[in-house]
Scaffold this motif. Sequence first.
Motif, PDB file in Angstrom:
ATOM      1  N   LEU A  34      84.448  38.258 113.726  1.00 41.72           N
ATOM      2  CA  LEU A  34      84.095  36.909 113.275  1.00 41.72           C
ATOM      3  C   LEU A  34      82.609  36.632 113.448  1.00 41.72           C
ATOM      4  CD1 LEU A  34      87.130  34.897 114.731  1.00 41.72           C
ATOM      5  CD2 LEU A  34      86.865  35.851 112.428  1.00 41.72           C
ATOM      6  N   LEU A  35      82.035  37.076 114.548  1.00 43.84           N
ATOM      7  CA  LEU A  35      80.603  36.844 114.784  1.00 43.84           C
ATOM      8  C   LEU A  35      79.744  37.663 113.828  1.00 43.84           C
ATOM      9  CD1 LEU A  35      80.702  36.797 118.680  1.00 43.84           C
ATOM     10  CD2 LEU A  35      79.957  34.896 117.237  1.00 43.84           C
ATOM     11  N   SER A  36      80.145  38.897 113.559  1.00 45.80           N
ATOM     12  CA  SER A  36      79.353  39.741 112.663  1.00 45.80           C
ATOM     13  C   SER A  36      79.345  39.178 111.246  1.00 45.80           C
ATOM     14  CB  SER A  36      79.879  41.179 112.666  1.00 45.80           C
ATOM     15  OG  SER A  36      81.174  41.248 112.099  1.00 45.80           O
ATOM     16  N   ALA A  82      91.694  36.317 108.331  1.00 38.61           N
ATOM     17  CA  ALA A  82      90.282  36.007 108.556  1.00 38.61           C
ATOM     18  C   ALA A  82      89.595  37.086 109.375  1.00 38.61           C
ATOM     19  CB  ALA A  82      90.155  34.649 109.253  1.00 38.61           C
ATOM     20  N   ALA A  83      90.301  37.633 110.369  1.00 46.93           N
ATOM     21  CA  ALA A  83      89.686  38.646 111.234  1.00 46.93           C
ATOM     22  C   ALA A  83      89.615  40.013 110.582  1.00 46.93           C
ATOM     23  CB  ALA A  83      90.462  38.748 112.548  1.00 46.93           C
ATOM     24  N   SER A  84      90.494  40.276 109.606  1.00 45.84           N
ATOM     25  CA  SER A  84      90.569  41.614 109.001  1.00 45.84           C
ATOM     26  C   SER A  84      90.150  41.641 107.541  1.00 45.84           C
ATOM     27  CB  SER A  84      92.003  42.146 109.110  1.00 45.84           C
ATOM     28  OG  SER A  84      92.881  41.399 108.271  1.00 45.84           O
ATOM     29  N   ILE A 131      95.028  47.606 112.596  1.00 47.23           N
ATOM     30  CA  ILE A 131      94.338  46.402 113.065  1.00 47.23           C
ATOM     31  C   ILE A 131      92.901  46.737 113.447  1.00 47.23           C
ATOM     32  CG2 ILE A 131      94.299  44.660 114.875  1.00 47.23           C
ATOM     33  CD1 ILE A 131      97.364  44.852 114.957  1.00 47.23           C
ATOM     34  N   ALA A 132      92.740  47.770 114.271  1.00 46.93           N
ATOM     35  CA  ALA A 132      91.393  48.150 114.700  1.00 46.93           C
ATOM     36  C   ALA A 132      90.561  48.646 113.521  1.00 46.93           C
ATOM     37  CB  ALA A 132      91.480  49.227 115.783  1.00 46.93           C
ATOM     38  N   LYS A 133      91.169  49.400 112.609  1.00 44.70           N
ATOM     39  CA  LYS A 133      90.419  49.929 111.464  1.00 44.70           C
ATOM     40  C   LYS A 133      89.798  48.802 110.645  1.00 44.70           C
ATOM     41  CE  LYS A 133      93.271  54.069 110.733  1.00 44.70           C
ATOM     42  NZ  LYS A 133      94.284  54.681 109.847  1.00 44.70           N
ATOM     43  N   THR A 134      90.586  47.780 110.340  1.00 43.34           N
ATOM     44  CA  THR A 134      90.066  46.710 109.480  1.00 43.34           C
ATOM     45  C   THR A 134      88.967  45.917 110.186  1.00 43.34           C
ATOM     46  OG1 THR A 134      91.846  45.231 110.220  1.00 43.34           O
ATOM     47  CG2 THR A 134      92.230  46.498 108.214  1.00 43.34           C
ATOM     48  N   MET A 135      89.134  45.698 111.479  1.00 45.34           N
ATOM     49  CA  MET A 135      88.135  44.897 112.201  1.00 45.34           C
ATOM     50  C   MET A 135      86.864  45.692 112.474  1.00 45.34           C
ATOM     51  SD  MET A 135      90.407  42.577 114.781  1.00 45.34           S
ATOM     52  CE  MET A 135      91.800  41.621 114.150  1.00 45.34           C
ATOM     53  N   ALA A 183      84.944  31.140 110.037  1.00 45.64           N
ATOM     54  CA  ALA A 183      86.313  31.641 110.196  1.00 45.64           C
ATOM     55  C   ALA A 183      87.325  30.599 109.710  1.00 45.64           C
ATOM     56  CB  ALA A 183      86.579  31.976 111.663  1.00 45.64           C
ATOM     57  N   ALA A 184      87.042  29.323 109.994  1.00 51.12           N
ATOM     58  CA  ALA A 184      87.938  28.259 109.543  1.00 51.12           C
ATOM     59  C   ALA A 184      87.988  28.196 108.018  1.00 51.12           C
ATOM     60  CB  ALA A 184      87.487  26.915 110.118  1.00 51.12           C
TER      61      ALA A 184
END
Length: 637
Positions: free
Chosen positions: A75-77, A130-132, A293-297, A618-619
């Motif tokens: 989200l920060l990136s 949103a995260a992925s 999950i980790a791959k997408t993020m 993110a919202a």
Amino acid sequence: MGTLMVATMCALPILLLIIRMVVKARQSKVPSLKEIDPAILKVGGTTKKLTACNDEGVDVIVVGSGLGGLTSASLLSKAGYKVMVLEQHDVAGGCTHTFEDGGFEFDVGLHYIGGGLDLFLSPMRRMWAAASDGQLAWTKSDPDYDICYNSSTDQAIPFNQNPWVSDRNVLAAFKDTPRAKQALYQYHIQELFGVLVSVVAMGLKVLPPFLTRIIWVFFDPIWRRFGTPSVATVLDRCGMGKGGPLAKLGGALVYLYGDYGTNPARAPWWLHSLVSTHYYGGAFFPTGGSSSIAKTMVAAITRNGGHVFVRTPVSEIVLENGRAVGVKAKGVTVGAKVAVISDAGFRNTFGTSDAPGKQLVDPVVGEAQRALLQGSNENGGAPDKVGAALCMVYLFVGLDKSDEELGIKARNVWALKDFDHDAAFHSFNELDLVSSTADLELDDPDGAPTIPKMEDLPAVFLGSASAKDGDWPRRNPGKSAMTVLVPVKAEWFDRWDGTKIKNRGDEYKAYKSAWKELMLEALYKHWPETKGHVVYTDVATPLSNNFYLNSTRGEVYGLEHTVERYDGVDAMVALHPQTAVPGLYMTGQDVLCVGIVSALTSGFLTTARVSYKAIFYAALEMMAPNLPEAPSESALD
């Protein structure tokens, strides 16, 4: 007033459409999950790389690549921050990582999640998207996602995606028990209140700590009434107290206490309420395995100019004038212009009495934060008020037939000793398997502790990641994989503490082999179709957790989920995303509670405390996300 309301109602869909177009335009070049190179999870950090990143400038450093850390970093990136994630293991993802061995693929920490991920308006589905970048897809499990099994009576109760069906199954199992229906009704009323207060308590962590303290003055009486009473206390309120005629009904209703690892007499009611209702609507599993999950993020982080380095343990969070300004890893100090986020857990970050000297933060500076939860320890030696969560032994099983061929369904089995969970845990805690062998030399033929009998274990968990993953047959045709988990005590493995991974000696191998046979016994009892088809096994112990996940006592859920952990405003502020050390933030399951979804949520909360801009973006993505298709139900075929 009426005209203004009409204009607002007309403008809102147009605004959402514009946001949707902007989000879609930004995501138009996002690679799909299948296009992401798995090697992205295994990029090692070197002194050269760390020095180069420091020279270029880093805004935010995340210590640990668990789901909370990756969520915050993603989200920060995407909000324009230069983010660096540093992981001590050789693969990113924390408990969402997978490993391959013997031609099989195993998920280590994600067994199922809820949250109504097949509903378009599901908040959880939108947070994942949103995260992925909307690249995660989900497979829905069997409608009867859990089987609660009483080993002392051979009674099996299915828990269904439709809570009314679950209630019908429970009442059928206790059809001869007077007032069971009334007690169940009271249970659900208390459950509703538990969920409501938990949502408020979590929401308060999005605020600065000083505001949390102010509001808590008014919220505390409600919290103490509906949040922090023990599960056993609330069951007693509902007429299902220990020793009463409805006690077994209460035990059946709280069968999944293993999801948070604390028996009913010590676990807070709000946590049980949140976990049990979380599966209303069914259980889900990431299509493509938990590593998706980790791959997408990680892909989102690196695509926006960030870095995720593995094999890069952080030895220290660097402080200047009491403020967190960077980290030290591999002898290189890397500065953080905006924030340092610890996803290493409260115990690793601020210290613990059972592993002194391991903390990342200088104990003089971090003591104020630690004391909020654990109490003052000025003279040293005092045990922590909140210790480590329980430990487990894992059995990973590879089978030479597909789930379809073996008739394995996408569901879990909770095999309980009986429905008196407190008595089962008391007996378990009284087990002494080491005192007679503690003084014997390592690799002495008689030196290893004994293992308990199956009836000594309070619970056994069995599940199949391959049956739950709709993409498994494509990746691994003609095979299936199962996992069996049992609780253990860390002291049973202390004998080999300090030995090296994969080189702990023949005695340790023999001890693991004994556990393997015990756990295979449970597998064959509940899934007899698997007998004769087991071609691969591996056993992971608390020492494995210490090595791969950097736990201190093999704990699988971080801090123990007791009433004391959530008792009062000091405890809640101690586990707030924004710590008492300026520039230092926390994320991960210790911030909220156990679970994959809790870790995801903590990532959003931490992001909100670090950057209003990032949480605003993110919202927007949650309002008009690039949602994947509704979860596949191929696992139901």
